[in-house]
Design a protein around this motif. Structure first.
Motif, PDB file in Angstrom:
ATOM      1  N   LEU A 117       0.832  -1.200   0.000  1.00 56.44           N
ATOM      2  CA  LEU A 117       0.000   0.000   0.000  1.00 56.44           C
ATOM      3  C   LEU A 117       0.868   1.252   0.000  1.00 56.44           C
ATOM      4  N   CYS A 120       2.284   1.724  -3.478  1.00 59.24           N
ATOM      5  CA  CYS A 120       1.247   2.181  -4.408  1.00 59.24           C
ATOM      6  C   CYS A 120       0.985   3.667  -4.237  1.00 59.24           C
ATOM      7  N   ARG A 121       0.848   4.091  -3.017  1.00 60.40           N
ATOM      8  CA  ARG A 121       0.537   5.505  -2.768  1.00 60.40           C
ATOM      9  C   ARG A 121       1.664   6.402  -3.242  1.00 60.40           C
ATOM     10  N   LEU A 124       1.554   6.621  -6.998  1.00 59.67           N
ATOM     11  CA  LEU A 124       0.479   7.495  -7.458  1.00 59.67           C
ATOM     12  C   LEU A 124       0.862   8.953  -7.330  1.00 59.67           C
TER      13      LEU A 124
ATOM     14  N   GLU B  72      -2.892  -3.398  -9.759  1.00 62.15           N
ATOM     15  CA  GLU B  72      -2.412  -3.549  -8.368  1.00 62.15           C
ATOM     16  C   GLU B  72      -2.902  -2.412  -7.485  1.00 62.15           C
ATOM     17  N   MET B  73      -2.984  -1.228  -8.078  1.00 62.97           N
ATOM     18  CA  MET B  73      -3.416  -0.060  -7.298  1.00 62.97           C
ATOM     19  C   MET B  73      -4.821  -0.280  -6.748  1.00 62.97           C
ATOM     20  N   MET B  76      -4.919  -2.942  -4.032  1.00 63.67           N
ATOM     21  CA  MET B  76      -4.477  -2.438  -2.736  1.00 63.67           C
ATOM     22  C   MET B  76      -5.417  -1.377  -2.177  1.00 63.67           C
ATOM     23  N   ALA B  78      -5.502   1.581  -3.241  1.00 60.17           N
ATOM     24  CA  ALA B  78      -4.778   2.852  -3.233  1.00 60.17           C
ATOM     25  C   ALA B  78      -5.444   3.875  -4.142  1.00 60.17           C
ATOM     26  N   GLN B  79      -6.181   3.402  -5.129  1.00 57.55           N
ATOM     27  CA  GLN B  79      -6.947   4.359  -5.940  1.00 57.55           C
ATOM     28  C   GLN B  79      -8.257   3.741  -6.369  1.00 57.55           C
TER      29      GLN B  79
END
Lengths: 212, 212
Positions: A117, A120-121, A124, B72-73, B76, B78-79
DNA sequence: TGAAAAATATGAGTTTTCTCATATAAACCT
DNA sequence: AGGTTTATATGAGAAAACTCATATTTTTCA
């Protein structure tokens, strides 16, 4: 001693492994090119991540604000050599020696989920910033940066650092500040600080870096 | 049917969950803004990841070459909303429905380790490209791009796409191609293709995007 | 405290990149 | 086959950003 938001990331007790370390302003937390042997939790202070080109030019890749984590790349074996990390003010870190605990971490689903996580953040945020920077001239990016980093109506940052971060020359940054002052959006106060006179104009021209 | 490099990522058998799906050239694999409900393995073909700004301008964020993974985002959390993914040629994908298997994946250390490494590598590549792009003018970036994407001594790519990818206007890209031709480094062949006449000059001016 | 280093500031000239206009050729559709 | 869209191509002028020079002030540190 070790904050719970750190211990909570793991399904086992890290206290036997954890080392506490402090850095002064401008001290290198990681030297560029070294092997990194620890997972680092920055629990107090700010640091910047940079990279030196063959060029000689330096890029600020990121600012780290506590609380955050770095050293994941090395933990995963994704990169041998670290980028440089330098303390911007007094920093407090918790170090977890990879040699001793990497096998534990690899089996720890709680930690691995956290790390995924986290990655991923971070990705982004980076992608968003990158896309933004490519498509808008500095006025827009700067407007955004000012709004994000101003303290109330007072903006006060080091131009040199901001220029690097926004990826433009110092000269050009100053030029754009002058433009914003001339447009009566900012007011140049005592030496280093600017006052935001026109929030709405600034907001209109600002690019939202976190709208992904 | 499902390649082993995909099944090997997991510690359990994914075949009962996996769906096979094919896309034609220019077909949207993911629509911008939709919820993505699957983890997607691109096992054949190429695709590009893009983002549309309020501007109206489009940024190509990345090219996907098979084999790779996306979604994957969303997995998770994350988005919420995906960026667009469009097939550049015929694509073959394996879809894993998140609703059915996300709880399995969260407990699968094998998969989680794979995903962490995948994310790290992606982040490194992005950071490197980003830093590079900020510090060198287009000639240098283009030199590099030509070397990486030429087929022997023949370069043949769509200018429109390359311009987007390198984050410059179509006009400027053409201009720089003209400059390279004038310097006798490239030779403009039949309509669309260029021949590299001077590899060493090109290599000298090229920025190495993968030297991190 | 005094010298060195870093940050601020501004001017002038240049390079890089963009916008807009416009033209032609190729690819795509039905 | 013919019309539409997309890609290629080029010119002209403007905006954005950079380099270099240079001066002053502030910070750092020995």
């Amino acid at each position: 001693m070790i904050p719970s938001y750190v211990t909570n990331i793991f399904s086992f007790d890290i206290t036997p492994y954890a080392k506490w370390k402090e850095f002064r302003k401008n001290e290198l937390i990681c030297r560029e090119g070294d092997d990194l042997s620890d997972l680092v939790f920055l629990i107090k202070g700010n640091a910047k991540l940079f990279l030196t080109h063959e060029n000689g030019k330096v890029t600020i890749i990121d600012f780290f604000k506590s609380p955050t984590l770095f050293g994941e790349m090395e933990f995963m074996g994704a990169q041998k050599f670290t980028n440089g990390v330098i303390a911007l003010n007094k920093c407090v870190c918790i170090l977890l020696p990879l040699r001793e605990i990497s096998h534990l971490l690899r089996d720890d689903t709680k930690f691995l989920n956290y790390l995924c996580l986290f990655l991923c953040r971070k990705a982004l945020r980076n992608t968003s910033n990158y896309a933004t920077n490519q498509n808008y001239p500095l006025v827009n990016r700067l407007a955004n940066f000012i709004l994000l980093s101003a303290d109330g109506e007072i903006y006060n940052r080091k131009h040199t650092e901001v220029a690097e971060y926004l990826g433009v020359s110092y000269r050009h940054l100053l030029h754009v500040f002058a433009v914003l002052c001339e447009a009566d959006i900012l007011q140049h106060m005592d030496k280093k600080s600017y006052r935001i006179k026109d929030f709405s104009s600034l907001a209109t021209m600002a690019v939202n870096e976190n709208s992904l």
